[in-house]
Design a protein around this motif. Structure first.
Motif, short mmCIF file in Angstrom:
data_model
loop_
_atom_site.label_atom_id
_atom_site.label_comp_id
_atom_site.label_asym_id
_atom_site.label_seq_id
_atom_site.Cartn_x
_atom_site.Cartn_y
_atom_site.Cartn_z
N ARG A 1 0.82 -1.21 0.00
CA ARG A 1 0.00 0.00 0.00
C ARG A 1 0.86 1.27 0.00
NH1 ARG A 1 -5.19 1.41 3.06
NH2 ARG A 1 -4.90 3.51 3.88
N GLU A 2 1.97 1.26 0.73
CA GLU A 2 2.74 2.48 0.95
C GLU A 2 3.97 2.62 0.06
OE1 GLU A 2 1.77 4.88 2.93
OE2 GLU A 2 0.04 3.80 3.72
N LEU A 3 4.52 1.49 -0.41
CA LEU A 3 5.78 1.54 -1.15
C LEU A 3 5.63 0.87 -2.52
CD1 LEU A 3 8.17 0.81 1.87
CD2 LEU A 3 7.67 3.03 0.83
N ASP A 4 6.71 0.32 -3.04
CA ASP A 4 6.72 -0.21 -4.41
C ASP A 4 7.07 -1.69 -4.44
OD1 ASP A 4 6.18 2.37 -5.54
OD2 ASP A 4 8.29 2.90 -5.20
N ASP A 5 7.10 -2.25 -5.66
CA ASP A 5 7.35 -3.68 -5.81
C ASP A 5 8.70 -4.10 -5.24
OD1 ASP A 5 4.90 -4.09 -6.96
OD2 ASP A 5 5.64 -4.12 -9.03
N VAL A 6 9.70 -3.26 -5.41
CA VAL A 6 11.03 -3.63 -4.91
C VAL A 6 11.00 -3.77 -3.39
CG1 VAL A 6 11.79 -1.21 -4.77
CG2 VAL A 6 13.49 -3.04 -4.94
N HIS A 7 10.25 -2.92 -2.72
CA HIS A 7 10.14 -3.01 -1.25
C HIS A 7 9.35 -4.25 -0.85
CE1 HIS A 7 10.50 1.31 -2.34
NE2 HIS A 7 11.43 1.29 -1.39
N LEU A 8 8.34 -4.60 -1.67
CA LEU A 8 7.54 -5.80 -1.38
C LEU A 8 8.42 -7.04 -1.47
CD1 LEU A 8 4.74 -6.92 -0.77
CD2 LEU A 8 4.32 -7.02 -3.24
N ARG A 9 9.30 -7.10 -2.47
CA ARG A 9 10.19 -8.25 -2.58
C ARG A 9 11.15 -8.31 -1.39
NH1 ARG A 9 10.11 -6.65 -8.11
NH2 ARG A 9 12.03 -5.43 -7.84
N LEU A 10 11.61 -7.14 -0.97
CA LEU A 10 12.54 -7.11 0.17
C LEU A 10 11.88 -7.59 1.46
CD1 LEU A 10 14.30 -3.68 -0.51
CD2 LEU A 10 15.38 -5.94 -0.63
N VAL A 11 10.67 -7.10 1.74
CA VAL A 11 10.02 -7.50 2.99
C VAL A 11 9.61 -8.96 2.93
CG1 VAL A 11 7.58 -6.95 2.49
CG2 VAL A 11 8.49 -6.63 4.80
N ALA A 12 9.22 -9.45 1.76
CA ALA A 12 8.85 -10.87 1.63
C ALA A 12 10.05 -11.76 1.96
CB ALA A 12 8.34 -11.15 0.22
N ARG A 13 11.23 -11.36 1.47
CA ARG A 13 12.43 -12.15 1.77
C ARG A 13 12.74 -12.12 3.27
NH1 ARG A 13 17.80 -11.13 2.21
NH2 ARG A 13 17.55 -8.94 1.60
N LEU A 14 12.61 -10.94 3.90
CA LEU A 14 12.86 -10.84 5.33
C LEU A 14 11.90 -11.71 6.13
CD1 LEU A 14 13.50 -7.00 5.78
CD2 LEU A 14 15.20 -8.85 5.94
N ILE A 15 10.62 -11.72 5.75
CA ILE A 15 9.62 -12.53 6.45
C ILE A 15 9.99 -14.01 6.36
CG2 ILE A 15 7.22 -13.31 6.41
CD1 ILE A 15 6.46 -10.46 5.54
N ARG A 16 10.38 -14.45 5.18
CA ARG A 16 10.70 -15.87 5.00
C ARG A 16 11.98 -16.25 5.75
NH1 ARG A 16 7.55 -18.36 1.39
NH2 ARG A 16 6.36 -17.13 -0.11
N VAL A 17 12.96 -15.36 5.75
CA VAL A 17 14.22 -15.67 6.45
C VAL A 17 14.01 -15.68 7.95
CG1 VAL A 17 16.54 -14.79 6.92
CG2 VAL A 17 15.68 -14.82 4.57
#
Length: 383
Positions: free
Chosen positions: A67-83
């Motif tokens: 909602r607040e940022l862009d696709d690149v940020h979504l990929r980054l947070v998704a990786r952090l969640i999985r790790v």
């Protein structure tokens, strides 16, 4: 300079100062020190773990970043969640399902270290400023790894059939067929809720109400929140909308929460498809449709569908109660009290809001007609 100190300096510069020049300075520090990458990732995992302690869940974090940022940020947070997930404690099946639904977290090839560092810092700025949410976990089985009622048995045949009926209702191009399928789904939901209530009432340790968050996506958030509220009310749940963060919290017993998620999603799909068709007809007649038309359409759809949902649920519940040996009223009343008590403990202060932008008469008429086509009143069982 140690890599930890590099990250500390970058954070001191960028995370607590929202100016663009501060972000550029911090990103330059990180880009110049490749050895700081691992420490930067570790700090990101800490931000995610802190979000969980503040009441956020995986789906919430994905939603706010999208909602607040862009696709690149979504990929980054998704990786952090999985790790971070393997280092987290067991949190139950709903949490596990959200982890499974997290988008792929592999970052796209980055053009340069500076751009990557900038994106990471932008994400961490957002994570740092996340407010504390009302905790959905009650400290029971979901929180300590014990098996919950939902884990202990597979999805019921009733829920599987409800899913199938709603999928057909979304796919059909015939309003009358969608009407019959949605009607049957709500009837099955009401009966399933009664069955679950009776099972819980006779169990040694009866279930307690839970809660879940459902995203309310732009545009026309108000009308979509009203639709969710209507679906929740018809299925023995209560909903509270958080407009600022783009979700509603629904409180109820687990089987009812599942029904609300299923039916709300299906009706929203049907409503948006019907709205697209209604706009096409209006344009063919030479009338330009506006945002007000769409807002009015969805508001009318929510109002009409809610009334029919309640009627269908009450009729099915009354039939189920009359067919059994157990008086349902005390059982359902005690569950309603439990849901209300949980809601009031989670949200001691709530306010009401007036629906805005629903003044287009044509939109209201077409939305009402579409809700009639998706009627959820009683019908004979499908053969």
């Amino acid at each position: 300079m140690s890599t930890s100190r590099t990250v500390d300096r970058a954070f001191e510069t960028a995370l607590y100062d929202t100016a663009d020049h501060a972000l550029d300075t911090a990103a330059s520090l990180l880009a110049a020190d490749p050895g700081a990458d691992a420490e930067l990732d570790r700090r990101g995992e800490e931000f995610v773990a802190t979000a969980w302690r503040r009441g956020w869940q995986p789906a919430d974090l994905v939603r706010i970043v999208r909602r607040e940022l862009d696709d690149v940020h979504l990929r980054l947070v998704a990786r952090l969640i999985r790790v971070q997930a393997p280092h987290d404690r067991p949190r139950g099946p709903r949490w596990a399902a959200q982890l499974d639904a997290v988008p792929e977290g592999s970052a796209a090839p980055r053009a340069d270290r500076f751009s990557h560092a900038t994106a990471v810092l932008e994400l961490y700025r957002l994570l740092l400023r996340l407010p504390t949410l009302e905790p959905l976990e009650t400290g029971g089985a979901e929180g300590n790894g014990r098996r919950t009622p939902r884990e202990a048995r597979p999805e019921s045949r009733a829920l599987a059939r409800i899913r199938a009926l709603l999928a057909k209702a979304e796919a059909t191009g015939y309003p009358e067929e969608a009407e019959a399928l949605s009607a049957k789904a709500q009837e099955l939901m009401a009966r399933h809720s009664v069955d679950e209530a009776l099972l819980s009432a006779h169990a040694p340790a009866p279930d307690t109400p839970g809660a879940c968050r459902i995203g309310i996506e732009a545009p026309y958030e108000q009308a979509k929140a009203v639709l969710l509220d209507a679906v929740a009310d018809a299925n023995h749940c209560r909903a509270v909308w958080n407009e600022a963060l783009g979700f509603s919290t629904v409180v109820g017993f687990e089987s009812d929460l599942e029904a609300v998620e299923l039916l709300h999603t299906s009706l929203l799909v049907q409503a948006e498809a019907a709205m697209t068709k209604a706009e096409a007809v209006q344009r063919a007649g030479g009338r330009k449709r506006t945002k007000t038309f769409r807002q009015s359409f969805l508001a009318a759809y929510a109002h009409r569908a809610g009334a029919r949902l309640r009627a269908a649920a009450e009729a099915a519940t009354a039939e189920a109660g009359g067919a059994g040996d157990v008086d349902l009223l005390p059982v359902l009343a005690s569950r309603e009290v439990a849901v209300t008590d949980r809601l009031e403990r989670m949200f001691p202060e709530t306010t009401t809001t007036r629906l805005r932008g629903a003044g287009d008469a044509a939109g209201w008429t077409e939305g009402t007609r579409a809700a009639d086509d998706a009627e959820v009143g009683r019908r004979r069982p499908l053969r």
